[in-house]
Write a protein that holds these residues in place. Sequence first.
Motif, PDB file in Angstrom:
ATOM      1  N   GLU A 126     -21.467   5.535  31.731  1.00 51.79           N
ATOM      2  CA  GLU A 126     -22.415   5.161  30.864  1.00 51.79           C
ATOM      3  C   GLU A 126     -21.442   4.725  29.415  1.00 51.79           C
ATOM      4  N   ILE A 127     -22.036   4.125  28.458  1.00 52.56           N
ATOM      5  CA  ILE A 127     -21.469   3.873  27.300  1.00 52.56           C
ATOM      6  C   ILE A 127     -22.231   4.695  26.125  1.00 52.56           C
ATOM      7  N   ARG A 128     -21.568   5.471  25.431  1.00 57.96           N
ATOM      8  CA  ARG A 128     -22.358   6.209  24.495  1.00 57.96           C
ATOM      9  C   ARG A 128     -21.872   5.926  23.210  1.00 57.96           C
ATOM     10  N   GLY A 129     -22.399   5.407  21.959  1.00 61.50           N
ATOM     11  CA  GLY A 129     -21.863   5.313  20.698  1.00 61.50           C
ATOM     12  C   GLY A 129     -20.456   4.468  21.066  1.00 61.50           C
ATOM     13  N   GLY A 130     -20.482   3.702  21.852  1.00 57.80           N
ATOM     14  CA  GLY A 130     -19.188   2.621  21.972  1.00 57.80           C
ATOM     15  C   GLY A 130     -18.155   3.320  22.784  1.00 57.80           C
ATOM     16  N   TRP A 131     -18.327   4.710  23.456  1.00 60.69           N
ATOM     17  CA  TRP A 131     -17.403   5.397  24.283  1.00 60.69           C
ATOM     18  C   TRP A 131     -17.731   5.436  25.650  1.00 60.69           C
ATOM     19  N   TYR A 132     -16.770   5.201  26.643  1.00 61.26           N
ATOM     20  CA  TYR A 132     -16.947   5.217  28.024  1.00 61.26           C
ATOM     21  C   TYR A 132     -17.012   6.927  28.412  1.00 61.26           C
ATOM     22  N   ARG A 133     -18.309   6.967  29.295  1.00 66.50           N
ATOM     23  CA  ARG A 133     -18.251   8.409  29.732  1.00 66.50           C
ATOM     24  C   ARG A 133     -18.448   8.048  31.534  1.00 66.50           C
ATOM     25  N   ILE A 134     -17.943   9.016  32.117  1.00 68.93           N
ATOM     26  CA  ILE A 134     -18.080   9.186  33.412  1.00 68.93           C
ATOM     27  C   ILE A 134     -18.856  10.480  33.750  1.00 68.93           C
ATOM     28  N   ARG A 135     -19.871  10.643  34.430  1.00 71.92           N
ATOM     29  CA  ARG A 135     -20.583  11.996  34.609  1.00 71.92           C
ATOM     30  C   ARG A 135     -19.869  12.825  35.500  1.00 71.92           C
ATOM     31  N   GLY A 136     -19.422  14.133  34.926  1.00 73.07           N
ATOM     32  CA  GLY A 136     -18.604  15.043  35.648  1.00 73.07           C
ATOM     33  C   GLY A 136     -17.112  14.858  35.486  1.00 73.07           C
ATOM     34  N   VAL A 137     -16.665  13.964  34.688  1.00 67.81           N
ATOM     35  CA  VAL A 137     -15.185  13.572  34.324  1.00 67.81           C
ATOM     36  C   VAL A 137     -15.145  13.846  32.813  1.00 67.81           C
ATOM     37  N   TYR A 166     -24.221  -6.955  30.350  1.00 70.07           N
ATOM     38  CA  TYR A 166     -25.117  -6.849  32.027  1.00 70.07           C
ATOM     39  C   TYR A 166     -26.067  -5.924  31.908  1.00 70.07           C
ATOM     40  N   PRO A 167     -27.120  -6.075  32.589  1.00 69.87           N
ATOM     41  CA  PRO A 167     -27.646  -7.279  33.264  1.00 69.87           C
ATOM     42  C   PRO A 167     -28.406  -8.251  32.589  1.00 69.87           C
ATOM     43  N   TRP A 168     -28.349  -8.274  31.105  1.00 74.03           N
ATOM     44  CA  TRP A 168     -28.819  -9.259  30.178  1.00 74.03           C
ATOM     45  C   TRP A 168     -30.418  -9.212  30.385  1.00 74.03           C
ATOM     46  N   ASN A 169     -30.835  -7.935  30.266  1.00 73.26           N
ATOM     47  CA  ASN A 169     -32.521  -7.651  30.353  1.00 73.26           C
ATOM     48  C   ASN A 169     -33.012  -6.924  28.848  1.00 73.26           C
ATOM     49  N   LYS A 170     -33.741  -7.587  28.187  1.00 73.27           N
ATOM     50  CA  LYS A 170     -34.147  -7.215  27.176  1.00 73.27           C
ATOM     51  C   LYS A 170     -34.921  -5.645  27.204  1.00 73.27           C
ATOM     52  N   ARG A 171     -35.488  -5.679  28.378  1.00 74.40           N
ATOM     53  CA  ARG A 171     -36.281  -4.463  28.445  1.00 74.40           C
ATOM     54  C   ARG A 171     -35.322  -3.019  28.640  1.00 74.40           C
ATOM     55  N   LEU A 172     -34.113  -3.336  29.441  1.00 76.49           N
ATOM     56  CA  LEU A 172     -33.164  -2.238  29.383  1.00 76.49           C
ATOM     57  C   LEU A 172     -32.569  -2.203  28.041  1.00 76.49           C
ATOM     58  N   GLY A 173     -32.153  -3.216  27.386  1.00 75.31           N
ATOM     59  CA  GLY A 173     -31.643  -3.044  26.191  1.00 75.31           C
ATOM     60  C   GLY A 173     -30.207  -2.556  25.949  1.00 75.31           C
ATOM     61  N   TRP A 174     -29.486  -2.748  27.200  1.00 74.24           N
ATOM     62  CA  TRP A 174     -28.043  -2.429  26.868  1.00 74.24           C
ATOM     63  C   TRP A 174     -27.096  -3.208  26.331  1.00 74.24           C
ATOM     64  N   THR A 175     -26.127  -2.601  25.612  1.00 75.66           N
ATOM     65  CA  THR A 175     -25.306  -3.223  24.757  1.00 75.66           C
ATOM     66  C   THR A 175     -23.966  -2.480  24.905  1.00 75.66           C
ATOM     67  N   ILE A 176     -22.791  -3.032  24.212  1.00 76.86           N
ATOM     68  CA  ILE A 176     -21.514  -2.757  24.201  1.00 76.86           C
ATOM     69  C   ILE A 176     -21.287  -1.363  23.499  1.00 76.86           C
ATOM     70  N   LYS A 177     -22.389  -0.780  22.823  1.00 74.67           N
ATOM     71  CA  LYS A 177     -22.683   0.572  22.227  1.00 74.67           C
ATOM     72  C   LYS A 177     -23.344   1.641  22.973  1.00 74.67           C
ATOM     73  N   GLU A 178     -24.564   1.102  23.702  1.00 70.59           N
ATOM     74  CA  GLU A 178     -25.274   1.955  24.537  1.00 70.59           C
ATOM     75  C   GLU A 178     -25.643   1.245  25.849  1.00 70.59           C
ATOM     76  N   PHE A 179     -25.070   1.947  26.788  1.00 67.68           N
ATOM     77  CA  PHE A 179     -24.886   1.173  28.263  1.00 67.68           C
ATOM     78  C   PHE A 179     -25.088   1.992  29.324  1.00 67.68           C
ATOM     79  N   GLY A 180     -26.242   1.817  30.257  1.00 71.56           N
ATOM     80  CA  GLY A 180     -26.364   2.653  31.257  1.00 71.56           C
ATOM     81  C   GLY A 180     -27.346   3.836  31.363  1.00 71.56           C
ATOM     82  N   PRO A 181     -27.317   4.695  32.198  1.00 72.36           N
ATOM     83  CA  PRO A 181     -26.089   4.810  33.280  1.00 72.36           C
ATOM     84  C   PRO A 181     -26.372   3.805  34.472  1.00 72.36           C
ATOM     85  N   LEU A 182     -25.148   3.796  34.735  1.00 69.52           N
ATOM     86  CA  LEU A 182     -25.105   2.530  36.061  1.00 69.52           C
ATOM     87  C   LEU A 182     -24.100   3.337  37.075  1.00 69.52           C
TER      88      LEU A 182
END
Length: 289
Positions: A126-137, A166-182
Motif C-alpha cells: 500500500e501507499i498511504r500519505g505518500g509512504w510505502y507500506r507492506i502489511r506485516g513489515v 496503475y491500473p489507471w481506473n477512475k473508480r479505484l482512484g489510486w494515486t502516488i499518495k494513496e495506492f492499493g492494497p495490491l
Amino acid sequence: MFRLLLNRLLDICFWLCVALAAYVVLQVFVITSFRIPSDSMQPALLPGDRIWVDKLSGGARLFDLLGAAEGEDVRIRRVPGWRKFRRGDVLVFNFPYGEGRWDSIALDVMKYYVKRCIAVPGDTLEIRGGWYRIRGVDAPLGNPAAQREIAQLPDSGAPGVVMETYPWNKRLGWTIKEFGPLVVPRRGQTVRMDSTACRLYRNLVNWEQKRPLHIDRDGRTWLGDSLITHYTFREDYYFVGGDKALNSQDSRYWGLLPGPYIVGRAWRVWWSEDADGRVRWDRVMNKIM
C-alpha cells in the motif's frame, strides 16, 4: 624456425579462445556491466555511473537471445542462485512493455531499467500519505526523502506531477499518495478473479496464458472462452520504484515486474563520470546500497 613460430601462434590462438570463452561465461552467468543514463535512482546512482550487475546470486537467465531480438515470444529459464531478490535490492531488468503501450507484456532485450525492489512475491503493498507500506513489515522501504516530498503534495497534485497511477481506473482512484492494497503475486498463489483483480492482473494473466482475460456484462471473468472464478499464477512478480520518486517511471505507473525479466542485482559502481567527463573518484568501487 617456421614450426616454432606456428606453435607460438597456435598457443596464442588457444589462449585467446580460452579468454574469450571465460569472458562469455562471466558475462552470461556471473557479472555484467551497465551504464546509468538518468537521475531516477538518485542519490544511490547518478547519471554516468557504470555499475556491475550480479547475476550469480539470483541465478542467470537462459533464453533465445536472437529470437527475443527479433520480437519472438521466448521462454526464459533461470539457473539456480544462492539467494532470492529482496526488498531494498537495486534491480536491473528488461522493461516489460513495448514502446508507447502498457497494455501487454513483452520482452525488449535492448531496453533496461534500474529500480529498487519495494515489494517481493507474496507481499501486500500500500501507499498511504505518500509512504510505502507492506502489511506485516515494519522496516522502512524506498527513499524516505522522496516519499516525504510526495507526502507534502496537495491531494489535487502539482504542476508536472502525474498523480494517477496503475491500473489507471477512475473508480479505484489510486494515486502516488494513496495506492492499493495490491497483492504482489508469487508463483503458485491463487487469487479470486473479480472485476478489480481482472483490472490489476489482466496483463500478467494474458502474458502467462497467451489468452485474453476479460469481464462480461454480467461481471463474470473469462480467460479466452473459459469461465473462471480464481487464477493461480505461474511466475513471481515484484513491485519496483525509483529512489527519486517524482521523476521515476516505475511500478506505480506501469504495474508489476515479472521475475524472469530481472537481469540481476546492482552490486557496485566500478566507474563514474559527470556530464563533463570528469571522474567521480569518490564513487569508484562504492557498494550500491
